[in-house]
Design an enzyme around this catalytic site. Structure first.
Site, short mmCIF file in Angstrom:
data_model
loop_
_atom_site.label_atom_id
_atom_site.label_comp_id
_atom_site.label_asym_id
_atom_site.label_seq_id
_atom_site.Cartn_x
_atom_site.Cartn_y
_atom_site.Cartn_z
N ASP A 1 -11.11 3.25 4.34
CA ASP A 1 -11.57 1.85 4.26
C ASP A 1 -13.10 1.79 4.26
O ASP A 1 -13.67 0.74 3.94
CB ASP A 1 -11.04 1.05 5.46
CG ASP A 1 -9.91 0.11 5.09
OD1 ASP A 1 -9.74 -0.18 3.89
OD2 ASP A 1 -9.20 -0.34 6.01
N LYS B 1 0.84 -1.21 0.00
CA LYS B 1 0.00 0.00 0.00
C LYS B 1 0.86 1.25 0.00
O LYS B 1 0.59 2.22 -0.71
CB LYS B 1 -0.93 0.00 1.22
CG LYS B 1 -2.12 -0.93 1.06
CD LYS B 1 -2.89 -1.11 2.37
CE LYS B 1 -3.91 -2.22 2.21
NZ LYS B 1 -4.45 -2.70 3.50
N GLN C 1 -4.58 -1.31 9.65
CA GLN C 1 -4.55 -2.65 9.07
C GLN C 1 -5.14 -3.66 10.06
O GLN C 1 -4.77 -3.69 11.24
CB GLN C 1 -3.08 -3.02 8.75
CG GLN C 1 -2.90 -4.36 8.08
CD GLN C 1 -3.47 -4.40 6.66
OE1 GLN C 1 -3.36 -3.44 5.91
NE2 GLN C 1 -4.10 -5.51 6.31
#
Ligand code: NDP
Length: 307
Positions: free
Chosen positions: A126, A59, A103
């Site tokens: 997200d 990422k 994460q």
């Protein structure tokens, strides 16, 4: 004479994602040149999980390659919740950071929903915050979870107008199944969500013009569950031992989806492969969400990212 077996058209997520990343990169360059705003994504990882470390590194590299700022915060497994919440609060307050991604999974001693709930919803790239889930449910602009957003883009590129189509989504997770259902409902599909308690799942799947598999069970959905000509989106990412016994003995694996691809490809009209289907869309949509969040924070209308 041998009967010719029909083969579905492959939906090339890898190519579509590459195009989307190119458009995000170009839009980012314009935002920097015209407004002096550089989109910034902060990724927070707690612990040493090897798969998560790979995802986070990837990422970071992809964010930089798109011309954005990338900050990675690596915290030890022993990090306590207060420390993590304090970092999230600092990132919320940092005007150079437009997207925050924590994460998952987090270590067991940390309350995941408390951490996700502490992220500023307007930086929640997200799309997991309850505020963004609510915005999606009532049709307000927000940030949409990346994987279902990517699936929707692939479906619209493949089929155009989705209205009136029967969509069956197998899986009801908060990160894939439920937001996928909301997105397809907003496109005026007739949506059914299936899960582990659904009765006669094969018969239900056969009603689908659009079948989205987000189950996490390798090759569960068989070819004869699919309506001929249907469009199949396989979200599943599962690792099985390599087909080659010698390689399998060395621990080598292969990726398969939740759909039995070799069977499905002879029945479906269109299908995403695994790998190379939905997977590459997730990171592309993360970059798109970061760009969108940066524009909104500055009151700038984002450029269209449509192909
Ligand atoms: P979850 O484990 O959170 O959810 C799985 C869902 O499948 C649940 O709703 C569960 O039902 C349902 N389910 C399980 N077994 C059955 C069954 N036998 N019949 C019908 N339904 C069943 O998974 P996720 O949504 O997080 O992920 C799904 C898949 O997508 C995984 O393979 C994951 O790796 C992949 N994935 C891929 C991404 C990408 O492409 N980048 C991103 C995210 C996920 P119930 O609720 O009743 O338990």
């Amino acid at each position: 004479m041998t009967a010719e077996t029909a083969r579905a058209t492959l939906i090339d997520g890898k190519a579509f994602a590459a195009g989307l990343v190119d458009r995000v990169t170009a839009a980012t360059a314009r935002l920097i040149a015209d407004r002096g705003i550089k989109p910034g994504l902060a990724v927070v990882i707690v612990g040493e999980d090897p798969a998560s470390q790979v995802y986070v590194r990837n990422k970071g590299e992809r964010t930089l390659a798109a011309g954005m700022r990338s900050d990675t915060h690596r915290l030890p497994d022993s990090t306590d919740q207060e420390t993590l919440l304090a970092l999230v609060a600092a990132l919320n307050a940092d005007s150079g950071i437009h997207g925050i991604l924590v994460q998952l999974p987090l270590p067991a001693h940390i309350d995941t929903s408390a951490v996700l709930g502490a992220i500023d919803p307007d930086k929640d790239v997200d799309g997991f915050h309850v505020v963004n889930a609510g915005r999606l449910a009532v049709g307000l602009p927000g940030l949409v979870p990346c994987t279902p957003l990517g699936c929707l883009m692939l479906l619209k590129a493949a089929l155009g107008d989705l209205s009136g189509l029967n969509a069956v989504i197998v899986g009801r997770s908060n990160i894939v199944g439920k937001p996928m259902a909301q997105l397809l409902l907003a496109e005026s599909c007739t949506v059914t969500i299936a899960h582990s308690r659904t009765r006669d799942l094969p018969a239900l799947c056969r009603t689908a013009d659009i079948l989205v598999a987000a189950v996490g069970r390798p090759e569960m959905i068989r070819g004869d569950w699919i309506r001929p000509g249907a469009t199949v989106i396989d979200v599943g990412i599962n690792r099985l031992p390599s087909r080659d016994p010698a390689r399998a003995a060395e621990g080598k694996t292969r990726l398969v989806g939740d759909v039995a691809f070799d069977e499905a490809v002879t029945v479906a009209g269109r299908i995403t492969p695994v790998p190379g289907g939905v997977g590459p869309m997730t990171i592309a949509c993360l970059l798109a969400n970061t760009y969108t969040a940066a524009c909104r924070a500055a009151g700038v209308t984002p450029d269209s990212l449509d192909a």
